[in-house]
Design an enzyme around this catalytic site. Structure first.
Site, PDB file in Angstrom:
ATOM      1  N   ASP A 147      -1.114  -6.079  -0.139  1.00 46.47           N
ATOM      2  CA  ASP A 147      -1.512  -5.428   1.107  1.00 46.47           C
ATOM      3  C   ASP A 147      -3.009  -5.185   1.130  1.00 46.47           C
ATOM      4  O   ASP A 147      -3.579  -4.683   0.147  1.00 46.47           O
ATOM      5  CB  ASP A 147      -0.820  -4.055   1.210  1.00 46.47           C
ATOM      6  CG  ASP A 147       0.439  -4.093   2.057  1.00 46.47           C
ATOM      7  OD1 ASP A 147       0.560  -4.990   2.909  1.00 46.47           O
ATOM      8  OD2 ASP A 147       1.290  -3.215   1.860  1.00 46.47           O
ATOM      9  N   ASP A 199       0.843  -1.205   0.000  1.00 46.61           N
ATOM     10  CA  ASP A 199       0.000   0.000   0.000  1.00 46.61           C
ATOM     11  C   ASP A 199       0.879   1.256   0.000  1.00 46.61           C
ATOM     12  O   ASP A 199       0.369   2.377  -0.043  1.00 46.61           O
ATOM     13  CB  ASP A 199      -1.019  -0.011   1.146  1.00 46.61           C
ATOM     14  CG  ASP A 199      -0.377  -0.143   2.511  1.00 46.61           C
ATOM     15  OD1 ASP A 199       0.861  -0.238   2.603  1.00 46.61           O
ATOM     16  OD2 ASP A 199      -1.140  -0.148   3.509  1.00 46.61           O
ATOM     17  N   GLU A 259       9.016  -4.241  10.738  1.00 46.14           N
ATOM     18  CA  GLU A 259       9.543  -2.994  10.171  1.00 46.14           C
ATOM     19  C   GLU A 259      10.130  -2.099  11.250  1.00 46.14           C
ATOM     20  O   GLU A 259       9.492  -1.820  12.269  1.00 46.14           O
ATOM     21  CB  GLU A 259       8.409  -2.259   9.415  1.00 46.14           C
ATOM     22  CG  GLU A 259       8.856  -0.942   8.806  1.00 46.14           C
ATOM     23  CD  GLU A 259       7.913  -0.379   7.761  1.00 46.14           C
ATOM     24  OE1 GLU A 259       6.912  -1.047   7.416  1.00 46.14           O
ATOM     25  OE2 GLU A 259       8.184   0.746   7.289  1.00 46.14           O
TER      26      GLU A 259
HETATM   27  O1  KIV Z   1       3.560  -1.190   1.653  1.00 44.61           O
HETATM   28  C1  KIV Z   1       4.752  -1.509   1.746  1.00 44.61           C
HETATM   29  O2  KIV Z   1       5.582  -1.147   0.909  1.00 44.61           O
HETATM   30  C2  KIV Z   1       5.168  -2.348   2.866  1.00 44.61           C
HETATM   31  C3  KIV Z   1       6.631  -2.613   2.997  1.00 44.61           C
HETATM   32  C4  KIV Z   1       7.298  -1.427   3.554  1.00 44.61           C
HETATM   33  C5  KIV Z   1       6.907  -3.828   3.797  1.00 44.61           C
HETATM   34  O3  KIV Z   1       4.366  -2.778   3.623  1.00 44.61           O
END
Ligand code: KIV
Length: 277
Positions: free
Chosen positions: A96, A53, A195
């Site tokens: 996501d 996302d 993270e």
């Molecule tokens: O949305 C994204 O790019 C993420 C990464 C930072 C793991 O969730």
């Protein structure tokens, strides 16, 4: 997973990621948002492509990940799946679930996870959160949809924390994070992204769990690493956090190419006879 991807044989599955952890093989994961990039990344041998996302930031220019919608995520995910499919079909594609697509109720979360899986045949979905979403994770995995967790810095909760600083530096928060990781594993998650947390904590989570732990700003001892593709390619001039290793300076390359094109058009040197019909 698409049928012709299956036929190509080497497609990365949840089982394969587990084997990689057990064999001590590191897992590589990068974000991807479009067809062309997905083709390149699959060809390069990236194990997992995350339709993050973060598209909200790097594609749409929003300051947070909150505004992106489920329809926009599906749009990006369809393009990425097509890209992988057009190449070796090896990379696993994880999408996501955007902000507020899984927080309201287990039923709504399941409906939206199903929508994501059905509309573009990706391999799995990713959700942010620990014990608070454990029942939702169980509900989604119980119907056969693989779930990747996400702990530590959770960009969808940025307004709650008010900063992108390193998370879980204090003992209480670190203990909670470790407990959350165990709860997610018990709920059925097949992997977890951690993270921006201290390396020592990420190492402990990695040792304590059977499922793969993929780090971003979480040190070397995780089972794998993930970064945002735009960051490693140097597409964003302003963003240079410590955890990003920049492998190219495409910002400069693209600007230079575009300037040359503008110059050629203005000078009347493009197109040449060879470039015309
Ligand atoms: O949305 C994204 O790019 C993420 C990464 C930072 C793991 O969730």
């Amino acid at each position: 997973m698409n049928k012709s991807i299956q036929q190509k044989g080497a497609h990365v599955t949840t089982r394969r990621l587990l084997d990689m952890k057990q064999n001590g093989e590191k897992i590589s994961m990068l974000t991807a948002y479009d067809y062309t990039m997905a083709r390149i990344l699959d060809r390069a041998g990236v194990d997992v492509l995350l339709v993050g996302d973060s598209a909200s930031n790097v594609f749409s220019g929003h300051s947070t990940t909150l505004p992106i919608t489920i329809e926009e995520m599906i749009y990006h995910a369809k393009a990425v799946v097509s890209g992988v499919h057009a190449e070796s079909g090896r990379a696993m594609v994880v999408t996501d679930m955007p902000f507020m697509s899984y927080q309201l109720s287990g039923e709504e979360a399941l409906r939206n996870a199903g929508k994501i899986m059905k509309e573009h045949e990706c391999d799995a979905v990713k959700l942010e959160g620990g014990r608070v979403i454990a029942e939702t994770v169980k509900r989604i995995t119980d119907v056969g949809i693989p779930v990747m967790g996400h702990l530590g810095l959770m960009p969808q909760s940025i307004y709650k924390y008010g900063s992108y600083r390193v998370r879980a530096q204090e003992e209480k928060e670190a203990e909670e994070l470790l407990e959350d990781a165990k709860i997610l594993e018990q709920a059925g998650a097949f992997a977890i992204v951690v993270e921006k947390i201290p390396s020592s904590l990420a190492a402990e989570v990695t040792r304590s769990l059977t499922i793969p732990i993929i780090g971003i700003g979480a040190g070397i001892e995780c089972d794998g690493q993930v970064l945002v593709i735009n960051d490693i390619l140097g597409l964003n001039r302003e963003f240079h956090p410590r955890f990003v290793r920049q492998y190219a300076d495409l910002n400069t390359v693209i600007e230079h190419a575009a300037k040359q094109y503008v110059e050629d058009v203005r000078q009347g040197t493009f197109p040449s006879v060879d470039e015309s019909y």
